[in-house]
Scaffold this motif. Structure first.
Motif, PDB file in Angstrom:
ATOM      1  N   MET A 263       2.080   9.364  -6.079  1.00  0.00           N
ATOM      2  CA  MET A 263       2.575  10.688  -5.737  1.00  0.00           C
ATOM      3  C   MET A 263       3.775  11.108  -6.578  1.00  0.00           C
ATOM      4  N   LEU A 264       4.656  10.154  -6.871  1.00  0.00           N
ATOM      5  CA  LEU A 264       5.909  10.481  -7.549  1.00  0.00           C
ATOM      6  C   LEU A 264       5.910  10.104  -9.021  1.00  0.00           C
ATOM      7  N   VAL A 265       4.819   9.492  -9.487  1.00  0.00           N
ATOM      8  CA  VAL A 265       4.680   9.066 -10.889  1.00  0.00           C
ATOM      9  C   VAL A 265       5.863   8.172 -11.287  1.00  0.00           C
ATOM     10  N   CYS A 266       5.926   7.035 -10.642  1.00  0.00           N
ATOM     11  CA  CYS A 266       6.974   6.055 -10.931  1.00  0.00           C
ATOM     12  C   CYS A 266       6.387   4.666 -10.756  1.00  0.00           C
ATOM     13  N   GLU A 267       7.180   3.647 -11.013  1.00  0.00           N
ATOM     14  CA  GLU A 267       6.725   2.263 -10.842  1.00  0.00           C
ATOM     15  C   GLU A 267       7.719   1.517  -9.977  1.00  0.00           C
ATOM     16  N   LEU A 268       7.219   0.865  -8.932  1.00  0.00           N
ATOM     17  CA  LEU A 268       8.077   0.170  -7.975  1.00  0.00           C
ATOM     18  C   LEU A 268       7.784  -1.322  -7.960  1.00  0.00           C
ATOM     19  N   SER A 269       8.798  -2.106  -7.704  1.00  0.00           N
ATOM     20  CA  SER A 269       8.617  -3.559  -7.669  1.00  0.00           C
ATOM     21  C   SER A 269       9.274  -4.206  -6.454  1.00  0.00           C
TER      22      SER A 269
ATOM     23  N   PRO B 139       9.691  -8.636  -2.996  1.00  0.00           N
ATOM     24  CA  PRO B 139       9.364  -8.383  -4.402  1.00  0.00           C
ATOM     25  C   PRO B 139       7.850  -8.291  -4.569  1.00  0.00           C
ATOM     26  N   VAL B 140       7.384  -7.375  -5.412  1.00  0.00           N
ATOM     27  CA  VAL B 140       5.953  -7.126  -5.577  1.00  0.00           C
ATOM     28  C   VAL B 140       5.578  -7.164  -7.054  1.00  0.00           C
ATOM     29  N   THR B 141       4.513  -7.905  -7.360  1.00  0.00           N
ATOM     30  CA  THR B 141       4.039  -8.046  -8.730  1.00  0.00           C
ATOM     31  C   THR B 141       2.779  -7.203  -8.954  1.00  0.00           C
ATOM     32  N   PRO B 142       2.395  -6.976 -10.213  1.00  0.00           N
ATOM     33  CA  PRO B 142       1.142  -6.260 -10.495  1.00  0.00           C
ATOM     34  C   PRO B 142      -0.074  -6.928  -9.849  1.00  0.00           C
ATOM     35  N   SER B 143      -0.082  -8.254  -9.796  1.00  0.00           N
ATOM     36  CA  SER B 143      -1.217  -8.951  -9.177  1.00  0.00           C
ATOM     37  C   SER B 143      -1.248  -8.710  -7.669  1.00  0.00           C
ATOM     38  N   ASP B 144      -0.073  -8.577  -7.034  1.00  0.00           N
ATOM     39  CA  ASP B 144      -0.010  -8.246  -5.607  1.00  0.00           C
ATOM     40  C   ASP B 144      -0.646  -6.878  -5.362  1.00  0.00           C
TER      41      ASP B 144
ATOM     42  N   GLN C  29      -4.419  -7.000  -5.637  1.00  0.00           N
ATOM     43  CA  GLN C  29      -5.026  -7.606  -4.450  1.00  0.00           C
ATOM     44  C   GLN C  29      -5.167  -6.583  -3.333  1.00  0.00           C
ATOM     45  N   VAL C  30      -4.175  -5.720  -3.170  1.00  0.00           N
ATOM     46  CA  VAL C  30      -4.238  -4.678  -2.151  1.00  0.00           C
ATOM     47  C   VAL C  30      -5.331  -3.668  -2.493  1.00  0.00           C
ATOM     48  N   ARG C  31      -5.453  -3.316  -3.756  1.00  0.00           N
ATOM     49  CA  ARG C  31      -6.535  -2.412  -4.184  1.00  0.00           C
ATOM     50  C   ARG C  31      -7.900  -3.018  -3.847  1.00  0.00           C
ATOM     51  N   LYS C  32      -8.029  -4.318  -4.074  1.00  0.00           N
ATOM     52  CA  LYS C  32      -9.280  -5.015  -3.782  1.00  0.00           C
ATOM     53  C   LYS C  32      -9.598  -4.975  -2.288  1.00  0.00           C
ATOM     54  N   ILE C  33      -8.577  -5.152  -1.450  1.00  0.00           N
ATOM     55  CA  ILE C  33      -8.775  -5.127   0.000  1.00  0.00           C
ATOM     56  C   ILE C  33      -9.258  -3.755   0.450  1.00  0.00           C
ATOM     57  N   PHE C  34      -8.661  -2.699  -0.093  1.00  0.00           N
ATOM     58  CA  PHE C  34      -9.080  -1.356   0.301  1.00  0.00           C
ATOM     59  C   PHE C  34     -10.501  -1.050  -0.166  1.00  0.00           C
TER      60      PHE C  34
ATOM     61  N   ALA D 292       0.837  -1.200   0.000  1.00  0.00           N
ATOM     62  CA  ALA D 292       0.000   0.000   0.000  1.00  0.00           C
ATOM     63  C   ALA D 292       0.874   1.252   0.000  1.00  0.00           C
ATOM     64  N   GLN D 293       1.958   1.229   0.754  1.00  0.00           N
ATOM     65  CA  GLN D 293       2.887   2.353   0.756  1.00  0.00           C
ATOM     66  C   GLN D 293       3.508   2.544  -0.623  1.00  0.00           C
ATOM     67  N   MET D 294       3.844   1.449  -1.272  1.00  0.00           N
ATOM     68  CA  MET D 294       4.429   1.513  -2.609  1.00  0.00           C
ATOM     69  C   MET D 294       3.447   2.117  -3.608  1.00  0.00           C
ATOM     70  N   LEU D 295       2.177   1.747  -3.504  1.00  0.00           N
ATOM     71  CA  LEU D 295       1.152   2.296  -4.404  1.00  0.00           C
ATOM     72  C   LEU D 295       0.993   3.796  -4.186  1.00  0.00           C
ATOM     73  N   CYS D 296       1.073   4.235  -2.935  1.00  0.00           N
ATOM     74  CA  CYS D 296       1.003   5.673  -2.649  1.00  0.00           C
ATOM     75  C   CYS D 296       2.191   6.401  -3.273  1.00  0.00           C
TER      76      CYS D 296
END
Length: 219
Positions: free
Chosen positions: A134-140, A156-161, A164-169, A126-130
């Protein structure tokens, strides 16, 4: 994708409570109930190391920022990153007052040791998505630092991960908007919960008096 208004933002850290127990999350974040136990006190002590608001430290090719406020209109959340390490990278983004390009890597501090469930991991994602928004970048990649083993674990974080976090929120917002506190799913984890005496999970499995009387009358 719908953007949330700031007045509807949830606490980012609440996702850890939600994954541990939906009822615990609702008691804290909807009903505003809270009690301390040894685990919550230990967790607060561990975070004192990182919670030095916006303290910046430069170490070679790395810029370290502590207690960095973050938010996401897409997730509808706001919170604090314990530590964000900005590492120089040609694929990174520019930072105000700094030369070169940097990529951010959040480091979340946790008491204890790595857990079997995804509660710590989901908070980090969730922190990575924020940060991405905010910074217009992509993190993995992000990191979890565990106080008991005194070391960080690479996550390590994938697009599906992330999805899943978006779904939880989305589910968390649903409960919050309905002002609904779910029933408890009692289990061994209840014994370590700081809200055990507020929740009283053992009561969930007991029949109401009216239901008992009705069953007796129908015999």
């Amino acid at each position: 994708m719908m953007d949330y208004n700031e007045e509807d933002f949830l606490l980012l850290s609440g996702i850890q409570h939600f994954n541990f127990c939906r009822r615990q999350w609702a008691l804290i974040h909807i009903e505003q109930q809270w009690e301390e136990n040894v685990r919550t006190l230990e967790g607060a002590y561990v975070h004192r190391v990182a919670d030095q608001p916006l303290l910046r430290e430069k170490r070679g090719e790395k810029l370290i920022v502590r207690a960095l406020p973050v938010h996401s209109k897409q997730l509808g959340v706001a919170g604090i990153c314990d530590v964000v390490e900005f590492v120089r990278d040609p694929e990174g983004i520019s930072l105000a007052g700094e030369e070169g390009l940097y990529l951010p890597f959040p480091v979340e501090y946790k008491r204890g040791k790595p857990k079997k469930d995804d509660s710590d991991r989901s908070q980090l994602i969730a922190q990575m998505l924020c940060l991405e928004e905010m910074l217009v970048c992509e993190l993995s990649v992000g990191y979890l630092y565990y106080d008991e083993i005194k070391q960080r674990v690479e996550v390590p974080v994938t697009p599906s991960d992330k999805e899943q976090v978006r779904k939880i929120f989305r589910e968390m917002h649903h409960y919050f908007q309905k002002n609904h506190t779910p029933k408890a799913k009692a289990g061994p984890h209840c014994q370590s919960c700081s809200l055990n005496q507020v929740c009283l999970p053992e009561m969930m499995n007991r029949k109401k008096v009216s239901s008992f009387i009705e069953s007796r009358l129908n015999e």
